[in-house]
Design a protein around this motif. Structure first.
Motif, mmCIF file in Angstrom:
data_model
loop_
_atom_site.group_PDB
_atom_site.id
_atom_site.type_symbol
_atom_site.label_atom_id
_atom_site.label_comp_id
_atom_site.label_asym_id
_atom_site.label_seq_id
_atom_site.Cartn_x
_atom_site.Cartn_y
_atom_site.Cartn_z
ATOM 1 N N GLU A 176 104.257 18.493 45.216
ATOM 2 C CA GLU A 176 104.533 17.967 46.554
ATOM 3 C C GLU A 176 104.494 16.434 46.554
ATOM 4 N N LYS A 177 103.639 15.859 45.707
ATOM 5 C CA LYS A 177 103.452 14.405 45.669
ATOM 6 C C LYS A 177 104.461 13.695 44.766
ATOM 7 N N MET A 178 105.337 14.444 44.131
ATOM 8 C CA MET A 178 106.347 13.854 43.250
ATOM 9 C C MET A 178 107.607 13.513 44.037
ATOM 10 N N ASP A 179 108.129 12.304 43.805
ATOM 11 C CA ASP A 179 109.377 11.905 44.454
ATOM 12 C C ASP A 179 110.578 12.544 43.778
ATOM 13 N N GLN A 180 110.433 12.816 42.486
ATOM 14 C CA GLN A 180 111.527 13.446 41.739
ATOM 15 C C GLN A 180 110.931 14.345 40.671
ATOM 16 N N ILE A 181 111.571 15.506 40.453
ATOM 17 C CA ILE A 181 111.172 16.432 39.400
ATOM 18 C C ILE A 181 112.368 16.600 38.482
ATOM 19 N N PHE A 182 112.163 16.328 37.197
ATOM 20 C CA PHE A 182 113.232 16.437 36.215
ATOM 21 C C PHE A 182 112.995 17.656 35.331
ATOM 22 N N THR A 183 113.998 18.496 35.200
ATOM 23 C CA THR A 183 113.933 19.602 34.246
ATOM 24 C C THR A 183 114.897 19.305 33.110
ATOM 25 N N VAL A 184 114.611 19.824 31.923
ATOM 26 C CA VAL A 184 115.383 19.435 30.741
ATOM 27 C C VAL A 184 116.654 20.261 30.555
ATOM 28 N N SER A 185 116.881 21.236 31.416
ATOM 29 C CA SER A 185 118.117 22.028 31.333
ATOM 30 C C SER A 185 118.341 22.720 32.674
ATOM 31 N N GLN A 186 119.547 23.251 32.860
ATOM 32 C CA GLN A 186 119.850 24.008 34.075
ATOM 33 C C GLN A 186 119.014 25.274 34.161
ATOM 34 N N GLU A 187 118.811 25.941 33.017
ATOM 35 C CA GLU A 187 117.992 27.157 32.996
ATOM 36 C C GLU A 187 116.562 26.843 33.419
ATOM 37 N N THR A 188 116.023 25.734 32.913
ATOM 38 C CA THR A 188 114.668 25.330 33.277
ATOM 39 C C THR A 188 114.590 25.028 34.766
ATOM 40 N N ARG A 189 115.613 24.392 35.290
ATOM 41 C CA ARG A 189 115.661 24.110 36.730
ATOM 42 C C ARG A 189 115.637 25.410 37.531
ATOM 43 N N ARG A 190 116.458 26.375 37.103
ATOM 44 C CA ARG A 190 116.515 27.652 37.826
ATOM 45 C C ARG A 190 115.163 28.355 37.824
ATOM 46 N N HIS A 191 114.504 28.381 36.665
ATOM 47 C CA HIS A 191 113.194 29.023 36.580
ATOM 48 C C HIS A 191 112.168 28.320 37.463
ATOM 49 N N PHE A 192 112.189 26.988 37.456
ATOM 50 C CA PHE A 192 111.230 26.236 38.261
ATOM 51 C C PHE A 192 111.427 26.518 39.749
ATOM 52 N N LEU A 193 112.692 26.565 40.180
ATOM 53 C CA LEU A 193 112.970 26.781 41.602
ATOM 54 C C LEU A 193 112.655 28.209 42.053
ATOM 55 N N GLU A 194 112.551 29.126 41.118
ATOM 56 C CA GLU A 194 112.078 30.470 41.491
ATOM 57 C C GLU A 194 110.620 30.403 41.947
ATOM 58 N N PHE A 195 109.863 29.475 41.359
ATOM 59 C CA PHE A 195 108.466 29.266 41.748
ATOM 60 C C PHE A 195 108.348 28.344 42.950
ATOM 61 N N TYR A 196 109.203 27.315 42.989
ATOM 62 C CA TYR A 196 109.107 26.278 44.016
ATOM 63 C C TYR A 196 110.467 26.049 44.681
ATOM 64 N N PRO A 197 110.966 27.026 45.425
ATOM 65 C CA PRO A 197 112.294 26.870 46.044
ATOM 66 C C PRO A 197 112.349 25.722 47.049
ATOM 67 N N GLU A 198 111.207 25.344 47.609
ATOM 68 C CA GLU A 198 111.186 24.300 48.628
ATOM 69 C C GLU A 198 111.518 22.911 48.064
ATOM 70 N N TYR A 199 111.522 22.771 46.719
ATOM 71 C CA TYR A 199 111.776 21.456 46.123
ATOM 72 C C TYR A 199 113.197 21.312 45.568
ATOM 73 N N GLU A 200 114.088 22.167 46.016
ATOM 74 C CA GLU A 200 115.429 22.174 45.428
ATOM 75 C C GLU A 200 116.115 20.806 45.490
ATOM 76 N N LYS A 201 115.916 20.064 46.576
ATOM 77 C CA LYS A 201 116.628 18.796 46.744
ATOM 78 C C LYS A 201 116.088 17.692 45.842
ATOM 79 N N LYS A 202 114.885 17.868 45.305
ATOM 80 C CA LYS A 202 114.354 16.801 44.455
ATOM 81 C C LYS A 202 114.199 17.216 42.991
ATOM 82 N N VAL A 203 114.838 18.314 42.607
ATOM 83 C CA VAL A 203 114.822 18.743 41.202
ATOM 84 C C VAL A 203 116.178 18.422 40.574
ATOM 85 N N GLN A 204 116.154 17.650 39.496
ATOM 86 C CA GLN A 204 117.369 17.187 38.835
ATOM 87 C C GLN A 204 117.256 17.439 37.335
#
Length: 400
Positions: A176-204
């Motif tokens: 919640e305190k992060m301005d930006q969350i970076f994932t190292v691949s699209q698959e990693t992004r998808r997995h992360f957003l399954e846990f934290y869907p509310e952060y979709e706009k700040k995950v790149q």
């Protein structure tokens, strides 16, 4: 001059640490004041940190966390963390509560339990940074979230979060305190957003940066295989850990030998599974055929000298080892799992296999039978890596 702090759990010989070192090399020291804090204060790759980077640790233990000395240092650091900065009872409650949550799932991972304690017991710095970057999940993310003063904060995620052992209860809203969350691949992004869907706009997505020219140069340095074997060499690089599925690769090698193929498989890395794997190798009579030479400082000559690279893992974020193998023109076989399938187009620049002894052996034998196909896949993989793009401005733009 902008001040940037990077935080990482350890500086052991692993993929995320390798990617961080390359990122640090790319940053302009005339424009940025760069600092690094290693949460556990240990790791054998500390000597590779660029001299212009200010290491905030008072002392760094150069022993690997996988060695005897490294494990003793790790235990000492974890024990002392319970008592530093107070709140000892709350730290203990956190460990106990999350231990029982893990027990219910049947997946107890002590290292994940202790990251919060280690973070809360780590050094504190009074200065304010323009940007603080947690370069790994767990401890470094908790530390940057709770204990660093920074105008902007960012976190990197290198793993398939659902397979990692982390939970929302353990993380305690650190993202919640992060301005930006970076994932190292699209698959990693998808997995992360399954846990934290509310952060979709700040995950790149932020792809790992590799210096392909440096890798090519270091591949030509002295080193590599030192035995007198002249047959087909299969290579895997990675920690000796459950995630890497060597317990499946070993019987795959047994099948390859039983099918009449002459080859030798080498795994470069260290880890907690060594004793169990050595026992399995001995039970199957593969002491000569499946070898564990340990971790090596310069891996690149091994990639350059092998005939085939195999990365049959249970899960991945984005594998630096696959990228290094592709850079050096290896034909790659990888298990068809999250992370791996994003790095390989099956049949075009590598092969994907099912994660069974039979599935691995089938693909290995296919390429052993067809040297021209090995060459074609290797050439396509190398061409792919030569086209990688620069990612660093995604991070630096946070300060604008």
């Amino acid at each position: 001059m902008k001040k940037i702090l990077f935080v990482i759990n350890t500086l052991g010989r692993a993929g995320a640490e390798t990617a961080l070192l390359e990122l640090l090399r790319r940053l302009d020291a005339e424009e940025y004041e760069i600092s690094l804090y290693v949460l556990l204060g240990q790791g054998e790759m500390i000597s590779q940190v660029p001299q212009r980077v200010h290491v905030k640790n008072k002392k760094i233990c150069t022993a690997s966390v996988l060695s005897g000395a490294g494990r003793r240092k790790l235990i000492q650091t974890s024990f002392l963390a319970f008592f530093r900065h107070g709140r000892t009872i709350k730290k203990m409650q956190y460990v106990i509560q999350n231990f029982f949550r893990m027990k219910k799932t049947g997946n107890i991972q002590p290292d994940k339990l202790l990251w919060r304690v280690i973070s809360d017991g780590a050094d504190r710095f009074s200065e304010t940074f323009d940007l603080a970057v947690a370069y790994l999940e767990g401890g470094s993310a908790y530390y940057v979230s709770d204990h660093v003063n920074a105008k902007k904060k960012a976190a990197f995620v290198h793993i398939a979060y659902g397979n990692s052992g982390y939970t929302r209860e353990m993380d305690r809203d650190c993202y919640e305190k992060m301005d930006q969350i970076f994932t190292v691949s699209q698959e990693t992004r998808r997995h992360f957003l399954e846990f934290y869907p509310e952060y979709e706009k700040k995950v790149q997505v932020f792809h790992n940066i590799l210096d392909t020219d440096r890798i090519a140069r270091e591949a030509q340095l002295p080193g590599g295989f030192s035995d007198s074997y002249t047959g087909i060499r299969i290579l895997t690089v990675g920690r000796l850990a459950y995630q890497k599925a060597y317990d499946i690769a070993i019987p795959a090698m047994k099948k390859i030998r039983e099918d009449g193929y002459e080859a030798r498989w080498y795994v470069l890395g260290e880890g907690s599974e060594r004793n169990a794997l050595e026992k399995q190798i001995a039970e199957l009579g593969l002491q000569e055929d499946f070898q564990l030479p340990g971790a090596k400082e310069n891996l690149f000559p091994y990639y350059a000298q092998c005939d085939l690279y195999v990365h049959a893992t249970r899960f991945e974020g984005k594998s630096i080892a696959i990228q290094e193998a592709q850079t050096l023109g290896c034909a790659v076989i990888a298990s068809d799992c999250a992370g791996n399938r994003e790095q390989i187009v099956d049949g075009e620049d590598g092969l994907l296999c099912t994660l069974t002894p039979e599935g691995i052996a089938e693909k290995v034998e296919e390429l052993l039978d067809d040297p021209k196909k090995r060459e074609r896949l290797a050439a396509a993989a190398k061409q792919k890596m030569n086209g990688q793009t620069e990612e660093i401005w995604k991070l630096l733009n946070l300060m604008k």
